[in-house]
Design an enzyme around this catalytic site. Structure first.
Site, PDB file in Angstrom:
ATOM      1  N   GLY A 297      49.252  52.881  54.387  1.00  0.00           N
ATOM      2  CA  GLY A 297      47.897  51.792  53.606  1.00  0.00           C
ATOM      3  C   GLY A 297      48.853  52.156  52.233  1.00  0.00           C
TER       4      GLY A 297
ATOM      5  N   GLU B 200      37.213  47.911  35.020  1.00  0.00           N
ATOM      6  CA  GLU B 200      36.965  48.831  36.580  1.00  0.00           C
ATOM      7  C   GLU B 200      36.400  49.807  36.247  1.00  0.00           C
ATOM      8  OE1 GLU B 200      39.572  45.238  39.610  1.00  0.00           O
ATOM      9  OE2 GLU B 200      39.002  47.612  39.771  1.00  0.00           O
TER      10      GLU B 200
ATOM     11  N   ALA C 265      44.910  54.271  31.054  1.00  0.00           N
ATOM     12  CA  ALA C 265      45.609  52.732  32.176  1.00  0.00           C
ATOM     13  C   ALA C 265      46.079  52.129  30.851  1.00  0.00           C
ATOM     14  CB  ALA C 265      44.021  52.688  32.573  1.00  0.00           C
TER      15      ALA C 265
ATOM     16  N   HIS D 276      25.685  22.503  48.566  1.00  0.00           N
ATOM     17  CA  HIS D 276      24.863  22.853  47.849  1.00  0.00           C
ATOM     18  C   HIS D 276      23.476  23.735  47.951  1.00  0.00           C
ATOM     19  CE1 HIS D 276      21.924  22.199  44.218  1.00  0.00           C
ATOM     20  NE2 HIS D 276      20.620  21.550  45.456  1.00  0.00           N
TER      21      HIS D 276
ATOM     22  N   ILE E 270      48.567  53.210  47.753  1.00  0.00           N
ATOM     23  CA  ILE E 270      48.146  53.206  46.910  1.00  0.00           C
ATOM     24  C   ILE E 270      46.693  52.560  47.242  1.00  0.00           C
ATOM     25  CG2 ILE E 270      47.837  53.290  44.371  1.00  0.00           C
ATOM     26  CD1 ILE E 270      49.064  55.884  45.287  1.00  0.00           C
TER      27      ILE E 270
END
Length: 478
Positions: free
Chosen positions: A39, A201, A282, A457, A41
């Site tokens: 799977g 995030e 990051a 709607h 990272i």
């Protein structure tokens, strides 16, 4: 021979395992090599577990604001250990699911570190590296180290966090997303370096859970790849939540204390220092191209990733590359689709190169951000005459009923042809809404067809319709 395959894929991430399953569906004898987790990272340390964390933060936010909905909740709190445990459990369940899918499709799993000794031959050595702790045990039924032959070898080794000189992660005070996903205790303060999807995030998660958060971004706007108008709205919302944001700013030095870090930050307004319990780096990712034997084989590289022809083929016959290791956008869904294209090319099918302009991007912060296609600025840079439509969440009944009236849907059309060039959203559940525009773009839908489409709607999707109408002066509800 048992060790001879039609296709061997090095890497069992989203691109690798999807490519393996598609190859098996097409009748090819297939194996996938990995050294630490099926799977990849995304499933184990990225897309999936971060969404589990963010879901916990979302529920905590609603519980803390129960009064806004006519409800009462007293003494709302959280156990960070339990939050992390749930996140890891989600990943573990899906990891097992990938193993079952590979077994169901009769794909062999070879456990270890793979490299290409020569075209058509993969050498697998015992795994020596792991994200956490000692090497991960091989899944039940996996084949072990050895030499394996294949007519076609696909490199799908993914990417890892980029480390800046002098600010290398130490897993204690300076974190990458690996450490940020499994905090042993909640930091009281946090400095996030980089405001792309990963940085934002985590900033959103930790701020919602009570940490003081500062985000430092070297570019003039946060979420640099997003439309400027959407990014500006996001910044206002984040700052309203208490996140401090510094743009056109650069961390030039980090000093570690016993239990905190002090960062020196240069901005256009001068230099300042910020001390925080932890720093999350990051600042992007780099392709895992080392140790594969690619350079010795003469495989061409471009900007640190493997160069391909759009169908996964490298310049060396029989060697292919997909996913993050083959370049941006470094997204799981891009890797999956690239894997299918590559395998179908190997099978002699009439595969078409992926149009990267139609790959959606999603950021699961609060509020969510999603987009596809050209930003308004990029469209104008290309010399296109555009029509732009906007519709606010405040004009949508479902958004108001949900208690989520802040946000916007923005659409960009070619003024001459009516072609949908791009769509950009901020607000509740826009990561689910964006696919409607992705489908429209792939079907080459025009503004007229979108305007004549009936939307249900009350739904948030009605804003997609209204934004199109607004681009042509026909909006109803504003």
């Amino acid at each position: 021979m048992a060790d001879t395959y039609d296709v061997i894929i090095i890497g069992a991430g989203p691109g690798g395992y999807v490519a393996a399953i598609r190859a098996a569906q097409l009748g090819m004898k297939t194996a996938v090599v990995d050294r630490e987790h099926l799977g990849g990272i995304c499933l184990n340390w990225g897309c999936i577990p971060t969404k589990a964390l963010l879901r916990s933060a979302e529920i905590f936010h609603y519980m803390s604001h129960a009064g806004d909905y006519g409800l009462s909740a007293q003494g709302v709190s959280f156990d960070i250990g339990a939050v992390v445990k749930r996140s890891r459990g989600v990943s573990g369940r899906l990891n097992g699911g990938v193993g079952m899918l590979l077994k169901k499709n009769k794909v062999d799993v070879i456990w270890g570190e793979g490299s290409i000794a020569k075209a058509g031959e993969v050498t697998v050595k015992p795994a020596t590296k792991s994200v956490e702790g000692p090497p991960v045990p091989a899944p039940k039924g996996a084949l072990g180290p050895g030499t394996y032959k294949a007519k076609h070898v696909i490199v799908a080794t993914g990417a890892r966090p980029r480390a800046l000189p002098g600010i290398e992660p130490d897993r204690k005070l300076i974190w990458t997303y690996f450490e940020a996903m499994v905090p042993k205790e909640m930091p009281k303060s946090l400095l996030v370096m980089g405001s792309g999807a990963i940085g934002i995030e985590f900033a959103s998660f930790y701020r919602t859970m009570g940490a003081e958060v500062t985000v430092v971004e070297v570019m003039p706007q946060i979420l640099p790849v997003e439309d400027a108008e959407i990014a500006a709205m996001a910044r206002k919302r984040f700052e309203k939540q208490g996140i401090k944001i510094l743009t056109s700013a650069k961390v030039t030095k980090v000093e570690k204390g016993a239990n905190d870090v002090t960062a020196t930050i240069e901005t256009d307004k001068g230099t300042q220092q910020i001390t925080a319990d932890k720093l999350i780096s990051a600042v992007g990712v780099v392709g895992n191209v080392e140790g594969l034997g690619l350079e010795a084989l003469g495989v061409k590289m471009e900007r640190g990733v493997v160069a391909t022809d759009g169908l996964g083929r490298t310049n060396v016959p029989g060697i292919y590359a997909i996913g993050d290791v083959a370049g941006p956008p470094m997204l799981a869904h891009k890797a999956e689709h690239e894997g299918v294209i590559c395998v179908e090319t190997i099978a002699g099918m009439h595969a078409h190169p992926m149009d990267k302009g139609m790959i959606p991007g999603c950021t699961y912060c609060h509020p969510q951000v999603a987009s596809v296609g050209l930003t308004e600025a990029k469209a104008k840079e290309q010399g296109l005459s555009v029509k732009v439509g906007r519709f606010p969440f405040a004009g949508n009944g479902k958004a108001i009923a949900l208690g989520e009236p802040e946000g916007m849907v923005k659409t960009i059309f070619d003024a001459e042809t009516g072609k949908l060039l791009g769509a950009h959203m901020i607000g509740a559940e826009v990561t689910e809404l964006i696919q409607g525009y992705v489908v429209a773009m792939n079907l080459e839908t025009t503004e007229e067809e979108l305007m004549h489409t009936v939307f249900p709607h009350p739904t948030l999707s009605e804003m997609m319709h209204e934004s199109v109408l607004d681009a042509y002066g026909r909006v109803i509800h504003t």
